[in-house]
Design a protein around this motif. Structure first.
Motif, PDB file in Angstrom:
ATOM      1  N   LYS A 146      14.805  68.611   3.405  1.00  0.00           N
ATOM      2  CA  LYS A 146      14.738  67.207   2.989  1.00  0.00           C
ATOM      3  C   LYS A 146      16.113  66.597   2.743  1.00  0.00           C
ATOM      4  CE  LYS A 146      10.138  67.596   0.902  1.00  0.00           C
ATOM      5  NZ  LYS A 146       9.340  67.436  -0.341  1.00  0.00           N
ATOM      6  N   LEU A 147      17.154  67.441   2.600  1.00  0.00           N
ATOM      7  CA  LEU A 147      18.500  66.927   2.323  1.00  0.00           C
ATOM      8  C   LEU A 147      19.441  67.077   3.518  1.00  0.00           C
ATOM      9  CD1 LEU A 147      18.996  68.298  -1.318  1.00  0.00           C
ATOM     10  CD2 LEU A 147      18.340  65.978  -0.626  1.00  0.00           C
ATOM     11  N   GLU A 188      16.055  66.373  -4.235  1.00  0.00           N
ATOM     12  CA  GLU A 188      15.174  65.920  -3.137  1.00  0.00           C
ATOM     13  C   GLU A 188      14.259  64.806  -3.620  1.00  0.00           C
ATOM     14  OE1 GLU A 188      14.681  70.145  -0.657  1.00  0.00           O
ATOM     15  OE2 GLU A 188      13.145  69.472  -2.068  1.00  0.00           O
ATOM     16  N   ASN A 189      13.659  65.010  -4.775  1.00  0.00           N
ATOM     17  CA  ASN A 189      12.744  64.018  -5.326  1.00  0.00           C
ATOM     18  C   ASN A 189      13.468  62.712  -5.647  1.00  0.00           C
ATOM     19  OD1 ASN A 189      10.088  63.253  -6.597  1.00  0.00           O
ATOM     20  ND2 ASN A 189      11.387  63.174  -8.419  1.00  0.00           N
ATOM     21  N   LEU A 199      16.380  61.491  -4.418  1.00  0.00           N
ATOM     22  CA  LEU A 199      16.935  60.785  -3.266  1.00  0.00           C
ATOM     23  C   LEU A 199      15.864  60.250  -2.324  1.00  0.00           C
ATOM     24  CD1 LEU A 199      19.980  63.072  -2.363  1.00  0.00           C
ATOM     25  CD2 LEU A 199      19.991  60.896  -3.594  1.00  0.00           C
ATOM     26  N   ASN A 200      14.724  60.899  -2.303  1.00  0.00           N
ATOM     27  CA  ASN A 200      13.696  60.509  -1.328  1.00  0.00           C
ATOM     28  C   ASN A 200      12.567  59.660  -1.898  1.00  0.00           C
ATOM     29  OD1 ASN A 200      14.651  61.851   1.143  1.00  0.00           O
ATOM     30  ND2 ASN A 200      14.315  63.752   0.012  1.00  0.00           N
ATOM     31  N   THR A 201      12.469  59.594  -3.237  1.00  0.00           N
ATOM     32  CA  THR A 201      11.360  58.830  -3.820  1.00  0.00           C
ATOM     33  C   THR A 201      11.813  57.703  -4.743  1.00  0.00           C
ATOM     34  OG1 THR A 201      11.113  60.347  -5.702  1.00  0.00           O
ATOM     35  CG2 THR A 201       9.870  60.870  -3.701  1.00  0.00           C
ATOM     36  N   LEU A 202      12.975  57.849  -5.385  1.00  0.00           N
ATOM     37  CA  LEU A 202      13.425  56.777  -6.280  1.00  0.00           C
ATOM     38  C   LEU A 202      13.848  55.549  -5.486  1.00  0.00           C
ATOM     39  CD1 LEU A 202      15.572  58.430  -9.111  1.00  0.00           C
ATOM     40  CD2 LEU A 202      13.386  57.257  -9.346  1.00  0.00           C
ATOM     41  N   PRO A 203      13.333  54.375  -5.822  1.00  0.00           N
ATOM     42  CA  PRO A 203      13.772  53.146  -5.134  1.00  0.00           C
ATOM     43  C   PRO A 203      15.266  52.919  -5.364  1.00  0.00           C
ATOM     44  CG  PRO A 203      11.789  52.749  -6.443  1.00  0.00           C
ATOM     45  CD  PRO A 203      12.296  54.101  -6.838  1.00  0.00           C
TER      46      PRO A 203
END
Length: 318
Positions: free
Chosen positions: A176-177, A277-278, A280-284
């Motif tokens: 994911k990174l 991962e969480n 960078l990929n989910t936080l607006p």
């Protein structure tokens, strides 16, 4: 006379030295002062030429002038027998900017730049982020952040628990990174070793860097991963989101800043990649941008000047 004293060792890392150097440089333009440093050979290339390296071969009466009032300003994360003799001098007044050794030093004045510790009642204290020491050469990032792409990783010059290696190994397994770039700072004598590790792991999104120009480095990245400390506040000031790992005695600072929504807490090193991962990929990006804006506002870059002005005021009042 005002005397600055700190250490630069594998155990301490480099933050205390650069923090004290900033205070010394600002003070010497206004008041006569000297800077003594206890260090180790491998750090000789980082020492400013105006700084005096101290060891036990120096007679202490050549440091302290008994005919005048002497103030010691120290930044010591730990006390060691190798330099404890320096502290036992007959200074007229002690000032510390480090909470880790406040009980051992028993200073007259204390500047709390990490805003957590409650000092003893008999110590005159100046508390809060307004006293956070920021190097005067740092440049505020005025660019509107649209996304995070290049992330600087720095676990301190000493990296006491091999956090850098643990992070690289975990990062090499993250799919994911893989689209993010990581610039990882390591000590100069470790660069070849880490280059080889990255090569063996066949990781293409990691660049190993040693001894970078930090002013330029902060302009090249749009995210910082660390374990708290000086780089946290520098990144907050510059305007870069901070993702910090909890480690040892530093975790209380990470947790405190995270609760205040000034940085993102990645948890322990073994959980850091999943947390990253969480984040960078989910936080607006709007939420991260708001955090960066809040963090940048609470540190105005004038903390060093405030401390220096107060030190000079104290010195002239003796």
């Amino acid at each position: 006379m005002i005397i600055f004293f700190t250490i630069l060792t594998k155990k301490s890392g480099m933050g205390n030295y650069f923090r004290t150097l900033e205070l010394y440089n600002q003070t010497k333009s206004k008041e006569y002062c000297e800077f003594y440093l206890y260090t180790e050979e491998e750090f000789s290339g980082f020492i400013d030429e105006s700084v005096k390296v101290w060891d036990k071969s120096i007679y202490l009466n050549t440091v302290i002038n008994s005919e005048q009032k002497n103030i010691l300003v120290c930044d010591l994360p730990y006390i060691d027998y190798e330099f404890n003799d320096f502290l036992t001098n007959n200074f007229d007044l002690l000032i510390t900017i480090n909470d880790a050794t406040i009980e051992e030093i028993q200073p007259n004045y204390y500047f709390n730049t990490d805003m957590l510790i409650k000092p003893p009642k008999n110590v005159i204290s100046y508390l809060g982020l307004q006293y956070q020491i920021i190097r005067s050469d740092l440049i505020k990032n005025e660019i509107q952040m649209n996304k995070i792409q290049t992330i600087g990783v720095m676990f301190g010059g000493s990296d006491p628990d091999n956090l850098t290696l643990k992070f690289i190994v975990e990062l090499s397994q993250s799919r994911k990174l893989k689209d993010f770039n990581f610039k990882i700072i390591v000590p100069l004598n470790k660069k070849v070793e880490f280059d080889n590790i990255v090569r063996k792991l066949k990781v293409t999104n990691i660049q190993i860097i040693s001894s970078p120009d930090m002013v330029g480095f902060y302009l090249e990245i749009n995210g910082v991963i660390n374990m708290g400390g000086m780089s946290t506040y520098e990144a907050m000031y510059v305007g870069i989101p901070v993702f910090s790992v909890e480690w040892s005695y530093m975790d209380k600072y990470v947790k405190n800043l995270s609760v205040k929504n000034l940085i993102i807490n990645l948890g322990k090193i073994e959980d850091s990649i999943k947390s990253l991962e969480n984040s960078l990929n989910t936080l607006p990006i709007e939420k991260i941008r708001l955090m960066v804006s809040n963090a940048s506002r609470v540190i105005d870059g004038l903390g060093s000047s405030r401390i220096v002005n107060k030190i000079i005021e104290i010195s002239r009042g003796l």
